[in-house]
Design an enzyme around this catalytic site. Structure first.
Site, PDB file in Angstrom:
ATOM      1  N   GLU A  33       0.628  -1.461   0.024  1.00  0.00           N
ATOM      2  CA  GLU A  33      -0.557   0.309  -0.186  1.00  0.00           C
ATOM      3  C   GLU A  33       0.945   1.208  -0.109  1.00  0.00           C
ATOM      4  O   GLU A  33       1.949   1.920   0.586  1.00  0.00           O
ATOM      5  CB  GLU A  33      -0.626  -0.094   1.326  1.00  0.00           C
ATOM      6  CG  GLU A  33      -1.934   1.098   1.599  1.00  0.00           C
ATOM      7  CD  GLU A  33      -2.456   1.703   0.063  1.00  0.00           C
ATOM      8  OE1 GLU A  33      -2.114   2.858  -0.598  1.00  0.00           O
ATOM      9  OE2 GLU A  33      -3.598   1.000  -0.310  1.00  0.00           O
ATOM     10  N   ALA A  47     -17.774  -0.353  -1.751  1.00  0.00           N
ATOM     11  CA  ALA A  47     -16.654  -0.879  -0.853  1.00  0.00           C
ATOM     12  C   ALA A  47     -16.706  -2.542  -0.530  1.00  0.00           C
ATOM     13  O   ALA A  47     -16.108  -3.164  -0.385  1.00  0.00           O
ATOM     14  CB  ALA A  47     -15.964   0.138   0.631  1.00  0.00           C
ATOM     15  N   GLY A  59     -25.583  13.107  -9.805  1.00  0.00           N
ATOM     16  CA  GLY A  59     -25.307  11.098  -8.861  1.00  0.00           C
ATOM     17  C   GLY A  59     -25.505  11.182  -7.610  1.00  0.00           C
ATOM     18  O   GLY A  59     -25.645  12.196  -7.033  1.00  0.00           O
ATOM     19  N   HIS A 112     -43.085  -4.608  16.944  1.00  0.00           N
ATOM     20  CA  HIS A 112     -43.932  -3.048  17.413  1.00  0.00           C
ATOM     21  C   HIS A 112     -43.264  -1.974  18.851  1.00  0.00           C
ATOM     22  O   HIS A 112     -43.141  -2.907  19.639  1.00  0.00           O
ATOM     23  CB  HIS A 112     -45.447  -2.847  17.022  1.00  0.00           C
ATOM     24  CG  HIS A 112     -46.527  -1.855  17.278  1.00  0.00           C
ATOM     25  ND1 HIS A 112     -46.106  -1.275  16.024  1.00  0.00           N
ATOM     26  CD2 HIS A 112     -46.907  -1.460  18.217  1.00  0.00           C
ATOM     27  CE1 HIS A 112     -47.171  -0.208  16.830  1.00  0.00           C
ATOM     28  NE2 HIS A 112     -47.362  -0.092  18.284  1.00  0.00           N
ATOM     29  N   GLY A 143     -17.896  10.963 -11.115  1.00  0.00           N
ATOM     30  CA  GLY A 143     -17.698  10.108 -10.977  1.00  0.00           C
ATOM     31  C   GLY A 143     -16.912   9.733 -10.308  1.00  0.00           C
ATOM     32  O   GLY A 143     -15.986  10.461 -10.443  1.00  0.00           O
ATOM     33  N   ARG A 144     -15.716   7.957 -10.698  1.00  0.00           N
ATOM     34  CA  ARG A 144     -14.561   7.904 -10.426  1.00  0.00           C
ATOM     35  C   ARG A 144     -14.488   6.766 -11.476  1.00  0.00           C
ATOM     36  O   ARG A 144     -15.632   6.553 -12.193  1.00  0.00           O
ATOM     37  CB  ARG A 144     -14.723   7.409  -9.121  1.00  0.00           C
ATOM     38  CG  ARG A 144     -15.426   7.684  -7.905  1.00  0.00           C
ATOM     39  CD  ARG A 144     -14.838   7.163  -6.265  1.00  0.00           C
ATOM     40  NE  ARG A 144     -13.338   6.761  -5.807  1.00  0.00           N
ATOM     41  CZ  ARG A 144     -12.498   7.455  -6.085  1.00  0.00           C
ATOM     42  NH1 ARG A 144     -13.265   8.883  -5.045  1.00  0.00           N
ATOM     43  NH2 ARG A 144     -10.969   7.603  -5.237  1.00  0.00           N
ATOM     44  N   THR A 202      -6.453  -1.698  -6.078  1.00  0.00           N
ATOM     45  CA  THR A 202      -5.928  -0.008  -6.504  1.00  0.00           C
ATOM     46  C   THR A 202      -6.771   1.218  -6.668  1.00  0.00           C
ATOM     47  O   THR A 202      -6.878   1.851  -5.984  1.00  0.00           O
ATOM     48  CB  THR A 202      -4.413   0.251  -7.879  1.00  0.00           C
ATOM     49  OG1 THR A 202      -5.792  -0.582  -9.423  1.00  0.00           O
ATOM     50  CG2 THR A 202      -3.592  -0.877  -8.032  1.00  0.00           C
ATOM     51  N   SER A 226      -9.818   3.395  -7.384  1.00  0.00           N
ATOM     52  CA  SER A 226     -10.441   4.414  -8.668  1.00  0.00           C
ATOM     53  C   SER A 226      -9.586   5.561  -7.622  1.00  0.00           C
ATOM     54  O   SER A 226      -9.126   6.062  -7.120  1.00  0.00           O
ATOM     55  CB  SER A 226     -12.058   4.296  -8.612  1.00  0.00           C
ATOM     56  OG  SER A 226     -12.837   4.605  -7.108  1.00  0.00           O
ATOM     57  N   VAL A 263     -23.107  21.468 -19.139  1.00  0.00           N
ATOM     58  CA  VAL A 263     -21.891  22.318 -19.283  1.00  0.00           C
ATOM     59  C   VAL A 263     -20.866  22.559 -19.917  1.00  0.00           C
ATOM     60  O   VAL A 263     -21.053  21.925 -20.521  1.00  0.00           O
ATOM     61  CB  VAL A 263     -21.226  22.024 -17.692  1.00  0.00           C
ATOM     62  CG1 VAL A 263     -20.397  23.423 -16.570  1.00  0.00           C
ATOM     63  CG2 VAL A 263     -22.317  21.561 -16.320  1.00  0.00           C
TER      64      VAL A 263
END
Length: 464
Positions: free
Chosen positions: A31, A315, A179, A438, A267-268, A140, A142, A234
């Site tokens: 890592e 994850a 998103g 309940h 996003g990734r 690895t 994102s 955009v």
């Protein structure tokens, strides 16, 4: 020689390492930063810590409805950041201890694959070590994706990593992307008091969510003060003396949205940098590394799990794939996964599993649908969180549970009853015959199940 060498210590890599060690494998985990990966350090955990702060502020705003009168309050951003980091550091320390206790060899550095059995590790001190392993696992993760926009690099334009380190709450925050990530940050900073505007290119926000939930949540988000514009293309971001201007086109007209800060929630993308995939002959696309049913790449003995294979950037999916791979390596049979829960931490929460009603129609699957509103649930009313509903989808003939979709309080905790039902091929009758305590939020699930068969007790009879 190690039995398994893993590049990347996120929720895919470290879980695979621990499971491999439990099965008697000699495991080495490489890592380059901190174990826990994006989820623990820059994603799931820190954002949910901020989500809690926003939730408290929202509750304080409505304290009068509980008969509690608060004269004044303010948010200390430094203390918020310190609490967030304390939570992250504690969890990272816990993972480190788990790896140590399971006798996993951990090497800090950048791992570069030399071939199917060797990894070159470039360490922080400049030294290089070659690690040999029978099997290699790429985990690895994102990176935050970007957009090919003019002005994307201007000061004040944040990606999802940048916004977590905010030093003050912006008065006006514009978010490009409606998103999951975009709407989560929209909800958080709306709770913090920012004037939040969201620009989404598609016709609806949260495009992957059941359309009834997406539409209902959009209405609720607007009611809470979040401005949402869909079908917004955009064009560019321009730095001004007062902040940033976003130039976009919507329904044939040009518009400008002004903000103090801009979050690009695009996003990734799979983190393929430095893996030398071409040299090794590992097949991949822009989406990620291509893998088979056991997550093995085109090169025998090399596997890819989690975000880097592009199958599902969650994850818990990465962890599941990590366990699958090491059990496969160690000769264990593994059941094929059937259903994956997804959770969106907005106000109120959204969670779902299985097919949507729209997907059932597209696939010509005959279904029965049941729904129950939280406004008729006693526990939700006592919590002051009675917005939203539970929606269940079952096969019209067999009554097999095919999907569950929740918009409401603690949806992320409630969804697992649906996951269990779908995963194990249970029928609506099984859910109906299960006694639900309940007063609980889970009673809404029971009532939705009853509604599938037109047997609802606490809802009005359906019109024939």
């Amino acid at each position: 020689m190690r039995d398994i060498v893993i590049i990347g210590g996120g929720p895919g890599g470290y879980v695979a390492a621990i499971r491999g060690a439990q099965l008697g494998a000699r495991v080495c985990l490489i890592e380059m930063d901190r174990v826990g990966g994006t989820c623990l350090n820059w994603g799931c955990i820190p954002t949910k810590a901020l989500y809690k702060h926003a939730e408290i502020l929202r509750t304080l705003d409505k304290s009068n409805t509980y008969g509690i009168h608060v004269e004044a309050y303010a948010m200390d951003v430094q203390q918020v950041q310190e609490r967030k980091q304390t939570i992250v550091d504690k969890l990272v320390g816990g993972v480190q201890q788990l790896l140590k206790s399971n006798h996993v060899e951990v090497i800090k550095g950048k791992g570069i694959m030399k071939d199917a059995h060797h990894v070159i590790v470039e360490k922080e001190d400049g030294t290089i070590e070659e690690i040999e392993g029978k099997h290699l696992i790429i985990a690895t993760g994102s990176l935050p994706d970007t957009l090919p926009l003019e002005g994307i690099d201007e000061e004040g334009v944040w990606n999802t990593n940048d916004i977590l380190a905010f030093e003050e709450v912006p008065e006006k925050l514009a978010i490009i992307g409606g998103g999951v990530v975009g709407m989560e940050f929209a909800s958080i900073f709306n709770g913090f008091g920012s004037d939040v505007s969201v620009l989404e290119y598609l016709p609806q926000i949260l495009n992957q969510v059941d359309s009834a939930i997406s539409k209902r949540f959009k209405s609720m988000a607007k009611k809470s003060g979040i401005a949402i514009t869909t079908q917004a293309e955009v064009k560019k971001i321009v730095k001004t003396t007062d902040g940033l201007d976003i130039h976009y086109r919507c329904k044939g007209k040009e518009h400008i949205l002004s903000a103090d800060k801009v979050l690009v929630a695009a996003g990734r993308r799979a983190n393929l940098a430095g893996l030398e995939l071409d040299g090794l002959g590992i097949a991949y696309t822009k989406k990620g590394i291509q893998v088979n049913e056991n997550y093995e790449t085109s090169v025998k003995g090399i596997y890819a799990i989690g975000d880097v294979n592009g199958k599902s950037m969650l994850a818990h999916v990465a962890s599941h794939q990590g366990v699958h791979v090491v059990e496969h390596i160690m000769g264990m049979a593994h059941k094929e996964e059937k259903v994956v829960p997804s959770c969106i931490f907005v106000f109120p929460e959204i969670a779902y599993a299985g097919i949507t009603e729209d997907e059932a129609k597209e696939q010509d699957i005959p279904v029965r649908v049941g729904k129950f509103m939280f406004s008729a649930n006693g526990k939700a009313m006592t919590l002051g969180k009675d917005e939203g509903f539970v929606k269940l989808i079952a096969h019209e003939e067999t009554h097999d549970v095919l999907g569950m979709h929740i918009l409401g309080p603690h949806a992320s905790d409630l969804i697992h009853e649906g996951v269990l039902a779908i995963q194990n091929g249970l029928k609506i009758e099984d859910m109906i015959e299960t006694i639900h305590a309940h007063p609980t939020l889970a009673e809404a699930i029971h009532e939705a199940a009853l509604d599938v068969l037109d047997l609802g007790i606490h809802s009005l009879p359906k019109k024939k």
